[in-house]
Structure formats: structure tokens, C-alpha cells
Design an enzyme around this catalytic site. Structure first.
Site, PDB file in Angstrom:
ATOM      1  CB  THR A   1     -14.913  21.623   3.497  1.00  0.00           C
ATOM      2  OG1 THR A   1     -13.868  21.530   4.431  1.00  0.00           O
ATOM      3  CG2 THR A   1     -16.045  22.432   4.063  1.00  0.00           C
TER       4      THR A   1
ATOM      5  CG  ASP B   1     -12.455  27.988   6.669  1.00  0.00           C
ATOM      6  OD1 ASP B   1     -12.017  26.841   6.913  1.00  0.00           O
ATOM      7  OD2 ASP B   1     -12.974  28.289   5.589  1.00  0.00           O
TER       8      ASP B   1
HETATM    9  N1  ASP Z   1     -11.613  24.784   5.326  1.00  0.00           N
HETATM   10  C1  ASP Z   1     -11.432  23.540   6.005  1.00  0.00           C
HETATM   11  C2  ASP Z   1     -10.545  23.754   7.201  1.00  0.00           C
HETATM   12  O1  ASP Z   1      -9.554  24.445   7.100  1.00  0.00           O
HETATM   13  C3  ASP Z   1     -10.847  22.466   5.142  1.00  0.00           C
HETATM   14  C4  ASP Z   1     -11.485  22.303   3.793  1.00  0.00           C
HETATM   15  O2  ASP Z   1     -12.174  23.176   3.306  1.00  0.00           O
HETATM   16  O3  ASP Z   1     -11.300  21.252   3.203  1.00  0.00           O
HETATM   17  O4  ASP Z   1     -10.811  23.193   8.220  1.00  0.00           O
END
Ligand code: ASP
Length: 347
Positions: free
Chosen positions: A213, A244
Site C-alpha cells: 500500500t 483498512d
Molecule cells: N492494508 C492493506 C489492506 O489490508 C494492505 C497493505 O497495507 O498492504 O488492504
């Protein structure tokens, strides 16, 4: 008696150090500042080639400099956050925009959110498949609708009406992410076949491809904090799973009175722990410093829940904090003097 005196002396020294730490954080550290991440996870030096490492660093630097120059020229933290994230959304290196991970159904479904610390207004999009810049759409939801979160086709219709760029879903395709999905599917099959050796082999690979992300928090010369996060979510997600990243209070939070936060990691835990808001709440209700609050939330609370990941955060005084409980987090920060910090692994 002697013991008591030694104990008391130690206590006085400890309290003294703490107060010193607090006073230094309370001074205005930076007139403006910016901090970013490109995902946290099992990022180990031994799994990285020099070229890949250099490519990540170059892109992080390019992205943060875009936001920094907006802030330096008196622009808003909101513009800095969106423009910085867009550089990373357009890069196939990160799990956001082009380069997003694949769902179980071999599609890309993107989530993003944005929050303005001055008004505490916010916007988010979830599960979108054809909006080129989900972070721009998230901000538009905030500025041009009565809502905070729009999802799926409705979000696309809104984005189109707002004149945002709509792309073919194939725009988000990258071979690397597609192959990651195939490996994960193979692992699922292997696990069903009970072949432990093969399962262990795929495990490391999957851990590496899970996260990525992107997020940014900025403080501008007017003292306004903005935060944003954009992602493709988690590889192999199913059933319209939303993480999230588009949840205000979990993936993103901003409040001029306290701080701005952008999260990355295993989203389910960040939702359950209300990670981004908890950092702000600890500062507001317990008078914790940014460092104390980020450390407690990530190293103590999130870790106890069983969650992995990290945050980048910045407070109204321009203090900045990277905090994660994984092997690494792609990250960078720049202060008002133009000092750049660029890191990948834990140190
Ligand atoms: N937080 C993101 C999710 O769970 C994934 C990530 O941060 O890479 O969708």
C-alpha cells in the site's frame, strides 16, 4: 534506606529524561513536513536485488519531492498528499493504482481514503475497478459529495461525473502481481494436498507479495495536516473484501489538534484496532507525544492483537514518526530544510 535513595534518584533521572523528550517534541520542529510509505511486510535485504532496491528508493524520492515542493511553495497539505500518492499509484512497484495486487477472481479492486485535519472532513472509495487515481477520487468524495465513502460501480459513476480519468481495468495489470496470485493459488492447492515442503517454499514468496500500500501525511505552512492512503488490498482477496485503507480511523486519520496517520499492513487488524484514530486519541486524551502514541499502538496494541504492519505519522509541530512491527517498510520523510530520510529495512 540506601536502596530507597538510589531508587528515588533513578526515578528523578527517568522523569527528567522524559520531560526533556517531551519538551523537544513540543517545540515547532518544522514549519512544513511530509512523510510517506510504500507498504510494510517481510521486506528483507536478502530477497532484494540492488536494482530493485534502487528502483524503490528512486520512486520514493521522486514521489516525496513532488509533495515537498508543493509545500515549500506554500501549497496545501491536501494537494501535496494527493500529488505524492499519484506518483506511487502510477508506478508498478507499489500495490496501488497500476501494480495493484489481484483478487481471487483475477481482477484489481482498489481502496483509498483522504482526510483533512483542519475540517476533519474525509472521503473514501472502496472496491473500485476503473478509476485511474483512487486517491483523487477519495478527495473528490470529500469535496464534492455529501458522503464519506462510495463503493464499486457507484463510485465509478461519481468519478466519471466529476471528470476524473476512467481507465480499462486492464490498465492495472502487471505480470508480477498476476504471477503472485498464481503462486498463492498454487499454495492453496498444495496445502490441500498436504505437501509441506512445497508449502514452505511458497510461503516466503507470498509473505513478500502480500503488502505494498502507499500513503502520505503532510503538514503545510498554514499548519494544516492532511493524510491519504491508496491500495489494491491483499492478494487473493475474495467476496468484495475491503481492507483498512478506505476506513477513516483505521487506514487514514488527520486532526490539526493532534496528528495525521497513514497505515499499511494486515488490514483486518488495523480495522479492529482503529489504529490511525487510536494514535490521535492517545495524543488528545493522554497527552502522549507522537512517538509515544505510535509506538504504543503498533508495538503494543496491534502486536497483541496479532496484527502486522506499520504507520507513518506527523504532528502539528512537524515531528515525524515511522513505526512498524514487520521486517521492513518502504518509507521516506522530508523536513522544511529539505533533509531527506529514505529507508526500507528495520534498523
Ligand atoms: N492494508 C492493506 C489492506 O489490508 C494492505 C497493505 O497495507 O498492504 O488492504
Amino acid at each position: 534506606m540506601k536502596k530507597l535513595i538510589v531508587l528515588l534518584t533513578l526515578l528523578v533521572i527517568a522523569v527528567g529524561c522524559k520531560t526533556e523528550e517531551k519538551t523537544s517534541e513540543e517545540k515547532q520542529q518544522n514549519e512544513f513536513a511530509i512523510i510517506i510509505h510504500g507498504g510494510a511486510g517481510t521486506i528483507l535485504k536478502k530477497n532484494m536485488t540492488d536494482e530493485t532496491e534502487a528502483a524503490y528508493k528512486a520512486k520514493l524520492e521522486e514521489a516525496i519531492k513532488v509533495g515537498h515542493s508543493i509545500l515549500k511553495n506554500g501549497g496545501s497539505s491536501g494537494d501535496a498528499v494527493v500529488k505524492t500518492i499519484q506518483v506511487m499509484e502510477e508506478s508498478p512497484l507499489f500495490n496501488a493504482g497500476k501494480g495493484a495486487v489481484f483478487t481471487h477472481d483475477e481482477t484489481n479492486e482498489l481502496d483509498a481514503s483522504f482526510m483533512d485535519g483542519k475540517t476533519q472532513n474525509a472521503g473514501a472509495v472502496a472496491g473500485v475497478k476503473d478509476i485511474k487515481s483512487p486517491i483523487e477520487a477519495a478527495r473528490k468524495v470529500m469535496t464534492h459529495s455529501d458522503h464519506v465513502m462510495l463503493s464499486g460501480t457507484g463510485a465509478s459513476i461519481f468519478a466519471k461525473e466529476q471528470g476524473l480519468e476512467i481507465v480499462e481495468p486492464s490498465y492495472f495489470y502487471t505480470e508480477r502481481r498476476f504471477n503472485s496470485l498464481q503462486r498463492i493459488k498454487k499454495k492453496e492447492k498444495t496445502e490441500l494436498d498436504h505437501d509441506d515442503k512445497k508449502a514452505a517454499f511458497y510461503d516466503a514468496d507470498i509473505k513478500n507479495s502480500k503488502f505494498g500500500t502507499v500513503g502520505c501525511v503532510a503538514l503545510d505552512k498554514s499548519g494544516n495536516i492532511s493524510a491519504g492512503t491508496s491500495t489494491g488490498g491483499m492478494t487473493n482477496k475474495r467476496w468484495g473484501r475491503i481492507g483498512d485503507a478506505p476506513i477513516i480511523g483505521s487506514g487514514t486519520y488527520a486532526n490539526n489538534k493532534t496528528c495525521g496517520v497513514s497505515s499499511t499492513g494486515w488490514g483486518e487488524y488495523f480495522i479492529r484496532g482503529q489504529v490511525a484514530y487510536d494514535i490521535s486519541a492517545q495524543m488528545e486524551y493522554q497527552q502522549k507525544t507522537l512517538k509515544e502514541a505510535t509506538k504504543d499502538v503498533i508495538q503494543n496494541r496491534l502486536t497483541k492483537l496479532g496484527g502486522t504492519g506499520g504507520v507513518v505519522a506527523l504532528d502539528k509541530k512537524g515531528n515525524m514518526s515511522f513505526e512498524f512491527n514487520t521486517a521492513g517498510m518502504y518509507r521516506a520523510s522530508m523536513n522544511d530544510k529539505g533533509k531527506l530520510v529514505l529507508k526500507i529495512y528495520k534498523e
